[in-house]
Motif scaffolding. Structure first.
Motif, PDB file in Angstrom:
ATOM      1  N   GLY A   1      45.222  24.762  19.903  1.00  0.00           N
ATOM      2  CA  GLY A   1      45.445  25.730  20.971  1.00  0.00           C
ATOM      3  C   GLY A   1      46.461  26.790  20.580  1.00  0.00           C
ATOM      4  O   GLY A   1      46.229  27.985  20.757  1.00  0.00           O
ATOM      5  N   ALA A   2      47.581  26.359  20.034  1.00  0.00           N
ATOM      6  CA  ALA A   2      48.640  27.302  19.672  1.00  0.00           C
ATOM      7  C   ALA A   2      48.197  28.290  18.595  1.00  0.00           C
ATOM      8  O   ALA A   2      48.579  29.464  18.626  1.00  0.00           O
ATOM      9  CB  ALA A   2      49.879  26.533  19.200  1.00  0.00           C
ATOM     10  N   GLN A   3      47.381  27.834  17.641  1.00  0.00           N
ATOM     11  CA  GLN A   3      46.934  28.708  16.556  1.00  0.00           C
ATOM     12  C   GLN A   3      45.847  29.687  16.973  1.00  0.00           C
ATOM     13  O   GLN A   3      45.681  30.736  16.358  1.00  0.00           O
ATOM     14  CB  GLN A   3      46.428  27.873  15.372  1.00  0.00           C
ATOM     15  CG  GLN A   3      47.507  27.111  14.657  1.00  0.00           C
ATOM     16  CD  GLN A   3      48.507  28.035  13.989  1.00  0.00           C
ATOM     17  OE1 GLN A   3      48.169  29.061  13.419  1.00  0.00           O
ATOM     18  NE2 GLN A   3      49.772  27.670  14.085  1.00  0.00           N
ATOM     19  N   SER A   4      45.094  29.341  18.025  1.00  0.00           N
ATOM     20  CA  SER A   4      43.929  30.169  18.358  1.00  0.00           C
ATOM     21  C   SER A   4      44.101  31.068  19.580  1.00  0.00           C
ATOM     22  O   SER A   4      43.307  31.997  19.766  1.00  0.00           O
ATOM     23  CB  SER A   4      42.708  29.269  18.561  1.00  0.00           C
ATOM     24  OG  SER A   4      42.945  28.337  19.590  1.00  0.00           O
TER      25      SER A   4
ATOM     26  N   GLY B   1      44.766  34.018  21.782  1.00  0.00           N
ATOM     27  CA  GLY B   1      44.848  35.448  21.473  1.00  0.00           C
ATOM     28  C   GLY B   1      43.815  35.925  20.456  1.00  0.00           C
ATOM     29  O   GLY B   1      43.630  37.130  20.281  1.00  0.00           O
ATOM     30  N   LEU B   2      43.131  34.995  19.797  1.00  0.00           N
ATOM     31  CA  LEU B   2      42.127  35.385  18.807  1.00  0.00           C
ATOM     32  C   LEU B   2      40.795  35.696  19.491  1.00  0.00           C
ATOM     33  O   LEU B   2      40.567  35.326  20.639  1.00  0.00           O
ATOM     34  CB  LEU B   2      41.937  34.277  17.774  1.00  0.00           C
ATOM     35  CG  LEU B   2      43.173  33.919  16.926  1.00  0.00           C
ATOM     36  CD1 LEU B   2      42.853  32.781  15.971  1.00  0.00           C
ATOM     37  CD2 LEU B   2      43.688  35.138  16.175  1.00  0.00           C
ATOM     38  N   ALA B   3      39.907  36.358  18.773  1.00  0.00           N
ATOM     39  CA  ALA B   3      38.608  36.767  19.310  1.00  0.00           C
ATOM     40  C   ALA B   3      37.484  36.092  18.526  1.00  0.00           C
ATOM     41  O   ALA B   3      37.721  35.416  17.521  1.00  0.00           O
ATOM     42  CB  ALA B   3      38.464  38.289  19.226  1.00  0.00           C
ATOM     43  N   GLU B   4      36.244  36.298  19.006  1.00  0.00           N
ATOM     44  CA  GLU B   4      35.085  35.749  18.313  1.00  0.00           C
ATOM     45  C   GLU B   4      35.065  36.209  16.860  1.00  0.00           C
ATOM     46  O   GLU B   4      35.437  37.341  16.541  1.00  0.00           O
ATOM     47  CB  GLU B   4      33.789  36.175  19.010  1.00  0.00           C
ATOM     48  CG  GLU B   4      33.566  35.454  20.321  1.00  0.00           C
ATOM     49  CD  GLU B   4      32.247  35.820  20.987  1.00  0.00           C
ATOM     50  OE1 GLU B   4      31.393  36.488  20.353  1.00  0.00           O
ATOM     51  OE2 GLU B   4      32.067  35.436  22.158  1.00  0.00           O
ATOM     52  N   LYS B   5      34.646  35.325  15.991  1.00  0.00           N
ATOM     53  CA  LYS B   5      34.541  35.502  14.548  1.00  0.00           C
ATOM     54  C   LYS B   5      35.875  35.424  13.825  1.00  0.00           C
ATOM     55  O   LYS B   5      35.910  35.443  12.599  1.00  0.00           O
ATOM     56  CB  LYS B   5      33.795  36.788  14.181  1.00  0.00           C
ATOM     57  CG  LYS B   5      32.382  36.802  14.709  1.00  0.00           C
ATOM     58  CD  LYS B   5      31.661  38.058  14.310  1.00  0.00           C
ATOM     59  CE  LYS B   5      30.268  38.047  14.956  1.00  0.00           C
ATOM     60  NZ  LYS B   5      29.585  39.287  14.808  1.00  0.00           N
ATOM     61  N   ASP B   6      36.996  35.356  14.571  1.00  0.00           N
ATOM     62  CA  ASP B   6      38.296  35.133  13.930  1.00  0.00           C
ATOM     63  C   ASP B   6      38.353  33.698  13.437  1.00  0.00           C
ATOM     64  O   ASP B   6      37.650  32.820  13.937  1.00  0.00           O
ATOM     65  CB  ASP B   6      39.449  35.368  14.905  1.00  0.00           C
ATOM     66  CG  ASP B   6      39.696  36.844  15.194  1.00  0.00           C
ATOM     67  OD1 ASP B   6      39.164  37.698  14.444  1.00  0.00           O
ATOM     68  OD2 ASP B   6      40.415  37.133  16.162  1.00  0.00           O
ATOM     69  N   SER B   7      39.206  33.474  12.440  1.00  0.00           N
ATOM     70  CA  SER B   7      39.408  32.113  11.951  1.00  0.00           C
ATOM     71  C   SER B   7      40.900  31.818  11.936  1.00  0.00           C
ATOM     72  O   SER B   7      41.731  32.723  11.970  1.00  0.00           O
ATOM     73  CB  SER B   7      38.805  31.937  10.563  1.00  0.00           C
ATOM     74  OG  SER B   7      39.460  32.769   9.636  1.00  0.00           O
ATOM     75  N   PHE B   8      41.219  30.546  11.903  1.00  0.00           N
ATOM     76  CA  PHE B   8      42.616  30.115  11.848  1.00  0.00           C
ATOM     77  C   PHE B   8      42.666  28.766  11.150  1.00  0.00           C
ATOM     78  O   PHE B   8      41.652  28.085  11.012  1.00  0.00           O
ATOM     79  CB  PHE B   8      43.243  30.042  13.251  1.00  0.00           C
ATOM     80  CG  PHE B   8      42.569  29.067  14.172  1.00  0.00           C
ATOM     81  CD1 PHE B   8      43.063  27.766  14.321  1.00  0.00           C
ATOM     82  CD2 PHE B   8      41.446  29.431  14.900  1.00  0.00           C
ATOM     83  CE1 PHE B   8      42.442  26.875  15.169  1.00  0.00           C
ATOM     84  CE2 PHE B   8      40.823  28.526  15.756  1.00  0.00           C
ATOM     85  CZ  PHE B   8      41.324  27.247  15.885  1.00  0.00           C
ATOM     86  N   GLU B   9      43.842  28.395  10.703  1.00  0.00           N
ATOM     87  CA  GLU B   9      44.012  27.135   9.989  1.00  0.00           C
ATOM     88  C   GLU B   9      44.994  26.241  10.740  1.00  0.00           C
ATOM     89  O   GLU B   9      45.958  26.723  11.335  1.00  0.00           O
ATOM     90  CB  GLU B   9      44.540  27.384   8.579  1.00  0.00           C
ATOM     91  CG  GLU B   9      43.565  28.130   7.691  1.00  0.00           C
ATOM     92  CD  GLU B   9      44.120  28.401   6.307  1.00  0.00           C
ATOM     93  OE1 GLU B   9      45.355  28.300   6.109  1.00  0.00           O
ATOM     94  OE2 GLU B   9      43.314  28.706   5.417  1.00  0.00           O
TER      95      GLU B   9
END
Length: 156
Positions: A127-130, A132-140
């Motif tokens: 939750g904390a990493q994602s 504010g992100l949008a579709e097609k964004d990635s996070f680790e």
């Protein structure tokens, strides 16, 4: 998928938890009033322990009531970025799963329209990493000395 159904299921779960907690408190309060707690010696601490139990149960009731309020306040509006109330399809290792972002009740798994939906807290690692992100964004996210890459496939 219908986000209102997710909210409704979470609220039902909390209402059931609240009912059980209140029932437990009533049982403890009845026990506190009974003659069974008459002190038999100076070392008899049953009434003190029952009082502590009742205090803990009252605190748990307050927490559940706060959780209910938090869930009720979640908007079901369409989100264009990940936020509280978002229903997000995440992909990891070519496996896709639905996640519902909540301020509470992380770890709950619901079934909506035949699909499992994992409720996660916005304060969890994912939750904390994602947020504010949008579709097609990635996070680790690091997990057990391993780094996992998530891709946001869809936000509802």
């Amino acid at each position: 998928m219908d986000k209102q159904r997710i909210k409704d299921q979470l609220l039902s779960k909390f209402q059931l938890d609240l009912s059980k907690a209140k029932e437990s408190l009533n049982t403890t309060q009845d026990f506190l009033k009974s003659d069974d707690l008459a002190q038999e010696s100076k070392y008899d601490t049953r009434s003190i322990e029952a009082g502590y139990l009742a205090d803990g149960q009252r605190k748990r009731i307050e927490e559940i009531e706060q959780d209910i309020q938090l869930i009720q306040d979640i908007t079901t509006d369409l989100c264009h970025s990940v936020a509280i109330g978002s229903l997000v399809l995440l992909e990891i290792n070519k496996i896709q799963k639905w996640y519902y972002y909540s301020p509470t009740s992380g770890g709950t798994i619901l079934t909506i329209d035949g699909h499992p939906v994992v409720v996660i807290s916005v304060f969890s690692p994912i939750g904390a990493q994602s947020v504010g992100l949008a579709e097609k964004d990635s996070f680790e996210v690091e997990h057990n000395n391993d780094v996992r890459e998530y891709i946001i496939r869809k936000i509802e």
